[in-house]
Design an enzyme around this catalytic site. Structure first.
Site, PDB file in Angstrom:
ATOM      1  N   LEU A 106     -26.246 -33.916  -8.781  1.00  0.00           N
ATOM      2  CA  LEU A 106     -26.427 -33.649 -10.205  1.00  0.00           C
ATOM      3  C   LEU A 106     -27.758 -34.203 -10.674  1.00  0.00           C
ATOM      4  O   LEU A 106     -28.180 -35.295 -10.250  1.00  0.00           O
ATOM      5  CB  LEU A 106     -25.296 -34.290 -11.019  1.00  0.00           C
ATOM      6  CG  LEU A 106     -23.879 -33.804 -10.711  1.00  0.00           C
ATOM      7  CD1 LEU A 106     -22.915 -34.315 -11.771  1.00  0.00           C
ATOM      8  CD2 LEU A 106     -23.789 -32.292 -10.620  1.00  0.00           C
ATOM      9  N   GLY A 151     -23.425 -34.625  -5.722  1.00  0.00           N
ATOM     10  CA  GLY A 151     -23.112 -33.233  -6.054  1.00  0.00           C
ATOM     11  C   GLY A 151     -23.514 -32.268  -4.941  1.00  0.00           C
ATOM     12  O   GLY A 151     -22.884 -31.218  -4.770  1.00  0.00           O
ATOM     13  N   ASN A 175     -22.092 -40.716  -3.026  1.00  0.00           N
ATOM     14  CA  ASN A 175     -22.646 -42.061  -3.227  1.00  0.00           C
ATOM     15  C   ASN A 175     -22.581 -42.532  -4.676  1.00  0.00           C
ATOM     16  O   ASN A 175     -23.279 -43.474  -5.059  1.00  0.00           O
ATOM     17  CB  ASN A 175     -24.105 -42.081  -2.747  1.00  0.00           C
ATOM     18  CG  ASN A 175     -24.988 -41.120  -3.533  1.00  0.00           C
ATOM     19  OD1 ASN A 175     -24.542 -40.029  -3.882  1.00  0.00           O
ATOM     20  ND2 ASN A 175     -26.205 -41.504  -3.817  1.00  0.00           N
ATOM     21  N   GLU A 176     -21.727 -41.894  -5.483  1.00  0.00           N
ATOM     22  CA  GLU A 176     -21.682 -42.213  -6.917  1.00  0.00           C
ATOM     23  C   GLU A 176     -21.598 -43.711  -7.187  1.00  0.00           C
ATOM     24  O   GLU A 176     -22.248 -44.231  -8.096  1.00  0.00           O
ATOM     25  CB  GLU A 176     -20.479 -41.514  -7.581  1.00  0.00           C
ATOM     26  CG  GLU A 176     -20.689 -40.049  -7.914  1.00  0.00           C
ATOM     27  CD  GLU A 176     -20.546 -39.133  -6.702  1.00  0.00           C
ATOM     28  OE1 GLU A 176     -20.378 -39.632  -5.567  1.00  0.00           O
ATOM     29  OE2 GLU A 176     -20.608 -37.910  -6.891  1.00  0.00           O
TER      30      GLU A 176
HETATM   31  N1  CO8 Z   1     -31.728 -36.052 -10.416  1.00  0.00           N
HETATM   32  C1  CO8 Z   1     -32.927 -36.026 -11.028  1.00  0.00           C
HETATM   33  N2  CO8 Z   1     -34.087 -36.309 -10.384  1.00  0.00           N
HETATM   34  C2  CO8 Z   1     -34.017 -36.615  -9.092  1.00  0.00           C
HETATM   35  C3  CO8 Z   1     -32.796 -36.650  -8.389  1.00  0.00           C
HETATM   36  C4  CO8 Z   1     -31.599 -36.341  -9.114  1.00  0.00           C
HETATM   37  N3  CO8 Z   1     -30.389 -36.352  -8.532  1.00  0.00           N
HETATM   38  N4  CO8 Z   1     -33.044 -36.988  -7.114  1.00  0.00           N
HETATM   39  C5  CO8 Z   1     -34.369 -37.141  -7.009  1.00  0.00           C
HETATM   40  N5  CO8 Z   1     -34.977 -36.916  -8.193  1.00  0.00           N
HETATM   41  C6  CO8 Z   1     -36.415 -36.951  -8.514  1.00  0.00           C
HETATM   42  C7  CO8 Z   1     -37.058 -38.287  -8.186  1.00  0.00           C
HETATM   43  O1  CO8 Z   1     -36.914 -39.198  -9.245  1.00  0.00           O
HETATM   44  C8  CO8 Z   1     -38.492 -37.867  -7.986  1.00  0.00           C
HETATM   45  O2  CO8 Z   1     -39.076 -37.663  -9.266  1.00  0.00           O
HETATM   46  P1  CO8 Z   1     -40.664 -37.916  -9.528  1.00  0.00           P
HETATM   47  O3  CO8 Z   1     -41.398 -37.009  -8.580  1.00  0.00           O
HETATM   48  O4  CO8 Z   1     -40.863 -37.594 -10.958  1.00  0.00           O
HETATM   49  O5  CO8 Z   1     -40.913 -39.364  -9.198  1.00  0.00           O
HETATM   50  C9  CO8 Z   1     -38.378 -36.503  -7.314  1.00  0.00           C
HETATM   51  O6  CO8 Z   1     -37.074 -36.031  -7.643  1.00  0.00           O
HETATM   52  C10 CO8 Z   1     -38.515 -36.555  -5.804  1.00  0.00           C
HETATM   53  O7  CO8 Z   1     -37.603 -37.535  -5.316  1.00  0.00           O
HETATM   54  P2  CO8 Z   1     -37.961 -38.479  -4.073  1.00  0.00           P
HETATM   55  O8  CO8 Z   1     -39.397 -38.887  -4.128  1.00  0.00           O
HETATM   56  O9  CO8 Z   1     -36.933 -39.557  -4.005  1.00  0.00           O
HETATM   57  O10 CO8 Z   1     -37.781 -37.429  -2.872  1.00  0.00           O
HETATM   58  P3  CO8 Z   1     -37.443 -37.761  -1.345  1.00  0.00           P
HETATM   59  O11 CO8 Z   1     -37.686 -36.477  -0.619  1.00  0.00           O
HETATM   60  O12 CO8 Z   1     -38.118 -38.988  -0.883  1.00  0.00           O
HETATM   61  O13 CO8 Z   1     -35.859 -38.077  -1.335  1.00  0.00           O
HETATM   62  C11 CO8 Z   1     -33.573 -37.688  -1.982  1.00  0.00           C
HETATM   63  C12 CO8 Z   1     -34.958 -37.066  -1.701  1.00  0.00           C
HETATM   64  C13 CO8 Z   1     -33.012 -38.234  -0.688  1.00  0.00           C
HETATM   65  C14 CO8 Z   1     -32.691 -36.568  -2.520  1.00  0.00           C
HETATM   66  C15 CO8 Z   1     -33.746 -38.816  -3.008  1.00  0.00           C
HETATM   67  O14 CO8 Z   1     -34.511 -38.334  -4.092  1.00  0.00           O
HETATM   68  C16 CO8 Z   1     -32.461 -39.337  -3.545  1.00  0.00           C
HETATM   69  O15 CO8 Z   1     -31.769 -40.096  -2.880  1.00  0.00           O
HETATM   70  N6  CO8 Z   1     -32.122 -38.942  -4.797  1.00  0.00           N
HETATM   71  C17 CO8 Z   1     -30.958 -39.431  -5.486  1.00  0.00           C
HETATM   72  C18 CO8 Z   1     -29.761 -38.644  -5.113  1.00  0.00           C
HETATM   73  C19 CO8 Z   1     -28.544 -39.152  -5.817  1.00  0.00           C
HETATM   74  O16 CO8 Z   1     -28.191 -40.302  -5.762  1.00  0.00           O
HETATM   75  N7  CO8 Z   1     -27.875 -38.231  -6.533  1.00  0.00           N
HETATM   76  C20 CO8 Z   1     -26.682 -38.569  -7.243  1.00  0.00           C
HETATM   77  C21 CO8 Z   1     -26.582 -37.748  -8.506  1.00  0.00           C
HETATM   78  S1  CO8 Z   1     -25.041 -38.045  -9.323  1.00  0.00           S
HETATM   79  C22 CO8 Z   1     -24.002 -36.777  -8.813  1.00  0.00           C
HETATM   80  O17 CO8 Z   1     -24.402 -35.839  -8.190  1.00  0.00           O
HETATM   81  C23 CO8 Z   1     -22.532 -36.834  -9.126  1.00  0.00           C
HETATM   82  C24 CO8 Z   1     -22.248 -37.507 -10.369  1.00  0.00           C
HETATM   83  C25 CO8 Z   1     -20.788 -37.459 -10.712  1.00  0.00           C
HETATM   84  C26 CO8 Z   1     -20.576 -37.797 -12.149  1.00  0.00           C
HETATM   85  C27 CO8 Z   1     -19.717 -38.918 -12.359  1.00  0.00           C
HETATM   86  C28 CO8 Z   1     -19.263 -38.983 -13.768  1.00  0.00           C
HETATM   87  C29 CO8 Z   1     -19.187 -40.255 -14.384  1.00  0.00           C
END
Ligand code: CO8
Length: 300
Positions: A106, A151, A175-176
């Site tokens: 998400l 997500g 990993n929430e």
């Molecule tokens: N949402 C928004 N922006 C994001 C997200 C995301 N999920 N993931 C990454 N980005 C952004 C980064 O901040 C970065 O932004 P900027 O360029 O402006 O600095 C850009 O995308 C690129 O990210 P990275 O430099 O980290 O890219 P990498 O290729 O090094 O890594 C990953 C990619 C592995 C995907 C890494 O970005 C990561 O681990 N992201 C976080 C993923 C995560 O933890 N997602 C969880 C989302 S929550 C969810 O899905 C369920 C929620 C359920 C709701 C519960 C209700 C209460």
């Protein structure tokens, strides 16, 4: 009205209606263009349907990380609905056009500093996406060609079969807990249905992201293959699943998934309320902001 046994959201094209179609032609070898081919491309998702095999290829193309924004989720649901309503389509392979990332889950910015109305609309779109995908009559195969947290993992878990590129740098999981938030009950149910209660409980409590080989050991993904073989394998698995008559497979799928789907349908508004109340808390907002900062710091 849905006939008994048919999934709640997909009664637009009932199971018996699809069963009468001729058996699928074998998928073409990888690398060759699929023909005749219908494609539709939105901003964030590209879909190509090979009408001769009945298989659609859905590619996420929302760089940098295919995060599931409101716009992405809406496109995803509409694309699934279009395929579901197309009699020529029997299966869909879901993958990413962004190197090294399947989906980052998400879009966290949709859950930070926004209004109650926005959170409500966003969460409804998350629910809609899952109801359509988990409840799809089509065969759904996830070709996970990159990291797939939260997500992104839910999308994979909602498919009928998961194949992942065997790169240990790619990880997958719910990993929430690491973000200080809690996976909703239907994320949990979907996870439990794939890996079983014990593995799901430990993985959810720890907010684990499992490297591909570990994810395979846990049963979170069904197969690992070298990255260059991923699409070929996905096509082969799809052909195997499509070799069965649609009606028997669809009714069996419905039997296995209906209770979990019905549970969200019955508690949809309550689930939205819970999300909005939870995400609006200052402590949760702070956790999410800190997590975003951590992502940015890690980058620099
Ligand atoms: N949402 C928004 N922006 C994001 C997200 C995301 N999920 N993931 C990454 N980005 C952004 C980064 O901040 C970065 O932004 P900027 O360029 O402006 O600095 C850009 O995308 C690129 O990210 P990275 O430099 O980290 O890219 P990498 O290729 O090094 O890594 C990953 C990619 C592995 C995907 C890494 O970005 C990561 O681990 N992201 C976080 C993923 C995560 O933890 N997602 C969880 C989302 S929550 C969810 O899905 C369920 C929620 C359920 C709701 C519960 C209700 C209460």
């Amino acid at each position: 009205l849905c006939p008994p046994g048919v999934l709640p959201l997909c009664c637009r094209r009932p199971a018996w209606d699809r069963a009468a179609r001729p058996p699928p032609s074998p998928l073409q070898p990888p690398g060759l263009p699929l023909a005749p081919c219908r494609s539709f491309s939105n901003n964030k998702i590209q879909v190509e349907l090979d009408e001769s095999s009945g298989v659609a290829m859905m590619k996420f193309k929302s760089p940098p990380v295919n995060s599931l924004s409101l716009e992405f989720l809406t496109e995803f649901s509409i694309s699934l609905e279009k395929l579901e309503n197309n009699r020529a389509c029997r299966g869909v392979i879901i993958t990413s056009a962004v190197p090294k990332i399947f989906s980052s889950g998400l879009d966290i910015t949709e859950m930070c500093g926004k209004s109650v109305e926005h959170y409500t609309e966003f969460w409804r779109a998350v629910q809609e996406m899952w109801l359509r995908l988990y409840g799809s009559n089509m065969v759904t195969v996830a070709a996970v060609n990159g990291s797939s947290p939260a997500g992104g993992c839910l999308i994979s878990l909602s498919c009928d079969y998961r194949i992942m590129a065997e790169n240990p740098k790619f990880s997958i999981g719910l990993n929430e807990a690491q973000l200080g938030i809690v996976a909703p009950f239907w994320f949990k149910d979907t996870f439990v249905n794939v890996v079983g209660h014990r593995i799901a409980e430990r993985s959810l409590q720890l907010g684990s992201l499992h490297p591909a080989p570990e994810a395979h050991k846990l049963g979170l993904v069904d197969e690992l293959v070298p990255e260059e073989k991923l699409m070929e394998k996905a096509a082969a698995v799809m052909a195997q699943w499509l070799a069965l008559p649609d009606h028997a497979r669809q009714l069996t799928k419905s039997m296995m998934r209906k209770a979990v789907l019905d549970r969200l349908v019955a508690h949809r508004e309550e689930d939205i309320q819970n999300f909005v109340t939870f995400i609006s808390k200052e402590s949760i907002q702070k956790s999410l902001r800190m997590y975003m900062e951590m992502l940015k710091k890690r980058k620099s």
